[in-house]
Design an enzyme around this catalytic site. Structure first.
Site, PDB file in Angstrom:
ATOM      1  N   GLY A 163      44.297  53.111  39.579  1.00  0.00           N
ATOM      2  CA  GLY A 163      44.188  52.277  38.270  1.00  0.00           C
ATOM      3  C   GLY A 163      42.984  50.641  39.083  1.00  0.00           C
ATOM      4  N   ASP A 164      42.402  50.469  37.431  1.00  0.00           N
ATOM      5  CA  ASP A 164      42.627  49.335  38.079  1.00  0.00           C
ATOM      6  C   ASP A 164      41.214  49.236  38.045  1.00  0.00           C
ATOM      7  OD1 ASP A 164      44.878  47.646  37.578  1.00  0.00           O
ATOM      8  OD2 ASP A 164      45.434  47.538  39.910  1.00  0.00           O
ATOM      9  N   ALA A 224      49.198  48.556  31.457  1.00  0.00           N
ATOM     10  CA  ALA A 224      47.340  48.999  32.468  1.00  0.00           C
ATOM     11  C   ALA A 224      47.216  47.305  31.251  1.00  0.00           C
ATOM     12  CB  ALA A 224      47.536  50.041  30.836  1.00  0.00           C
ATOM     13  N   HIS A 276      43.369  45.389  31.278  1.00  0.00           N
ATOM     14  CA  HIS A 276      41.411  45.535  31.210  1.00  0.00           C
ATOM     15  C   HIS A 276      41.581  44.306  31.283  1.00  0.00           C
ATOM     16  CE1 HIS A 276      41.020  49.681  29.608  1.00  0.00           C
ATOM     17  NE2 HIS A 276      41.650  50.050  30.843  1.00  0.00           N
ATOM     18  N   THR A 313      51.366  41.591  36.263  1.00  0.00           N
ATOM     19  CA  THR A 313      51.752  41.210  37.335  1.00  0.00           C
ATOM     20  C   THR A 313      51.133  39.846  37.956  1.00  0.00           C
ATOM     21  OG1 THR A 313      51.776  43.002  38.671  1.00  0.00           O
ATOM     22  CG2 THR A 313      53.624  43.642  37.202  1.00  0.00           C
ATOM     23  N   LEU A 330      30.575  46.636  43.874  1.00  0.00           N
ATOM     24  CA  LEU A 330      29.592  47.240  45.065  1.00  0.00           C
ATOM     25  C   LEU A 330      28.933  45.996  45.687  1.00  0.00           C
ATOM     26  CD1 LEU A 330      28.162  49.621  46.349  1.00  0.00           C
ATOM     27  CD2 LEU A 330      26.203  48.960  45.696  1.00  0.00           C
TER      28      LEU A 330
HETATM   29  P1  IMP Z   1      54.909  51.786  35.907  1.00  0.00           P
HETATM   30  O1  IMP Z   1      54.061  52.030  35.455  1.00  0.00           O
HETATM   31  O2  IMP Z   1      54.812  49.902  35.928  1.00  0.00           O
HETATM   32  O3  IMP Z   1      56.359  52.341  35.879  1.00  0.00           O
HETATM   33  O4  IMP Z   1      54.760  51.392  37.429  1.00  0.00           O
HETATM   34  C1  IMP Z   1      54.989  52.295  38.414  1.00  0.00           C
HETATM   35  C2  IMP Z   1      53.831  52.778  39.477  1.00  0.00           C
HETATM   36  O5  IMP Z   1      52.089  52.419  38.578  1.00  0.00           O
HETATM   37  C3  IMP Z   1      53.721  51.122  40.153  1.00  0.00           C
HETATM   38  O6  IMP Z   1      53.145  51.465  41.482  1.00  0.00           O
HETATM   39  C4  IMP Z   1      52.360  50.696  39.293  1.00  0.00           C
HETATM   40  O7  IMP Z   1      51.906  48.542  40.212  1.00  0.00           O
HETATM   41  C5  IMP Z   1      51.407  51.817  39.238  1.00  0.00           C
HETATM   42  N1  IMP Z   1      50.883  50.829  38.147  1.00  0.00           N
HETATM   43  C6  IMP Z   1      51.289  51.259  36.649  1.00  0.00           C
HETATM   44  N2  IMP Z   1      49.817  50.757  35.185  1.00  0.00           N
HETATM   45  C7  IMP Z   1      49.082  50.293  36.915  1.00  0.00           C
HETATM   46  C8  IMP Z   1      47.973  50.295  36.019  1.00  0.00           C
HETATM   47  O8  IMP Z   1      46.897  49.989  35.063  1.00  0.00           O
HETATM   48  N3  IMP Z   1      46.814  49.564  37.672  1.00  0.00           N
HETATM   49  C9  IMP Z   1      47.621  49.921  38.736  1.00  0.00           C
HETATM   50  N4  IMP Z   1      48.333  50.078  38.508  1.00  0.00           N
HETATM   51  C10 IMP Z   1      49.286  50.721  37.813  1.00  0.00           C
END
Ligand code: IMP
Length: 423
Positions: A12-13, A39, A41, A299, A330
């Site tokens: 992610g990210d 999520a 963005h 968060t 990059l």
């Molecule tokens: P949840 O999706 O809130 O249940 O979190 C489960 C795991 O996925 C955790 O480690 C979060 O930090 C990670 N996570 C969920 N969504 C993202 C995202 O969009 N980017 C990065 N990590 C994510």
């Protein structure tokens, strides 16, 4: 390509929002197919920063935006998002919501937060937005869908049935306050008014768009390694994040997809707990975090930072059927004279593998084998310097996939399209 899926190829990210934003210009429809307000963005456009939660990035180009059945929607958060866009002069009249998408209810948030607290050191590090509990109830067939909002009798009945069970959990297992039926039912009935204009049969809408030859982008949330089935379980999210999820999450057949673009950072980050073989030791981790602004959109948490992991990326290419890659950020690596890139893992029995371990204990114990590439020692502005070009070509050779875009800065225009992006 009429139907293109964009997926995060790491944890992610990866900067998907920026690539979706770029491609959204020439699309007719932009669709989210999984996840919810976990999520986030970030898109920088015209000097303004937009943080998107539920909303597909196409909103910034005035495109038709779809939130499919595979998503979970927190109606309160979504309405706030709608209001925020309207206040900034962006129209939301082309946003379409699937009535089949499940709602995140207050007990999902309460349980997500309480269960993480209870797990203590064993916690997953969720975003605490109620995602896991909402998907769990969906599978358990106790979920409440957006379409339920429009029948007050059914809505109240479903809330009542769910609360009878959830309040026992909240009070007896987690020791937190129970939720009151009347206030909640009234609040959700209120949401119905605001959301009614956005509800649509989104599977049909996307199918028709594809039949009419329109360009449709499917915007994956999170990243491949957070996939519920194929990710680094249990440190994953609760939805399918891989490209295949676009079909089930929207309601179209797999033969409709024409191309899959994987988005990967030129390094790796991870939020939350779980194994991370290339996590950087020492002060370079902090440097990457500061230079890359690696703090969570949702968060605000610090992201863990690591060197580029080609074993994991090779796995992402396979799981998603990635046809081309976008390598983002990059420019963040410009500050480093030497750039370790992980090409293989060494396992507990000292064997080496270039493939992602199928067993979690092997992955937990995997040690990265690095090849060290030269840095370029200059800011990236315009054409890539030779060493940066070599870094990109190294990735292409190792993965046997073309890198079609390279991100060199936060702004919308800081993306270089390489030769392969043009055809
Ligand atoms: P949840 O999706 O809130 O249940 O979190 C489960 C795991 O996925 C955790 O480690 C979060 O930090 C990670 N996570 C969920 N969504 C993202 C995202 O969009 N980017 C990065 N990590 C994510």
């Amino acid at each position: 390509m009429p139907a293109t899926v964009i997926v995060g190829a790491q944890w992610g990210d990866e900067g998907k929002g920026k690539i979706v934003d770029l491609l959204a210009q020439d699309s007719d429809l932009v669709c989210r197919y999984n996840g919810g307000p976990n999520a986030g963005h970030t898109i920088v456009a015209g000097g303004e920063t937009y943080k998107l939660r539920h909303m597909p990035s196409g909103i910034l180009w005035g495109k038709e935006c779809v939130i499919g059945a595979g998503c979970v929607v927190d109606p309160g958060v979504f309405i706030e998002e709608l209001d925020g866009f309207e206040q900034r002069g962006l129209s939301t009249h082309l946003v379409r919501l699937s009535g089949d998408a499940h709602m995140i209810m207050p007990w999902h948030l309460a349980i997500d937060q309480a269960s993480e607290r209870r797990l203590g050191k064993l916690q997953i590090g969720t975003t605490r937005r109620g995602i896991g509990p909402a998907y769990a109830d969906k599978a358990y067939r106790l979920g409440i869908r957006l379409q339920d909002l429009f029948d007050p009798k059914i809505l109240r009945q479903k809330i009542e049935v769910a609360l009878a069970e959830k309040n026992v959990w909240l009070e007896r297992v987690y020791g937190v306050e129970p939720i009151e039926l009347e206030e909640l039912a009234a609040r959700y009935e209120g949401y119905a008014q605001r959301l009614r204009p956005y509800l649509a049969d989104t599977s049909l809408l996307v199918d028709r768009a594809l039949r009419d030859g329109k360009q449709v982008l499917f915007e994956g949330a999170h990243g491949t390694l957070l996939d519920i089935d194929h990710g680094t379980y249990p440190f994953v999210t609760s939805s399918p994040t891989v490209a295949g999820g676009a079909c089930t999450g929207i309601g179209i057949g797999p033969m409709r997809i024409d191309s899959v673009i994987g988005v990967a950072k030129a390094y790796v980050t991870r939020v939350g707990a779980g194994p991370f073989p290339t996590e950087i030791e020492g002060p370079d981790q902090e440097r990457v975090r500061e230079l890359g602004g690696e703090f969570g959109t949702v968060t605000g948490r610090e992201r863990r930072c690591g060197w580029l992991d080609l074993v994991a990326l090779r796995y992402a290419v396979r799981l998603n059927g990635i046809t081309s890659l976008a390598l983002t950020k990059l420019d963040v690596l410009s500050a480093f004279a030497e750039l370790p890139v992980c090409t293989a893992y060494e396992l507990r029995d000292s064997t080496r593998t270039e493939e992602f371990p199928a067993h979690q204990s092997d992955f937990h114990a995997a040690r990265p084998v690095y090849e060290v590439l030269d840095g370029w020692g200059e800011t990236l502005d315009g054409e890539l310097p030779d060493s940066a070009q070599r870094y990109v070509e190294f990735v292409e050779r190792e993965l046997d996939v073309e890198v079609s875009w390279v991100g060199t800065g936060a702004e919308r225009e800081r993306v270089l399209a390489r030769e392969s992006a043009l055809h």
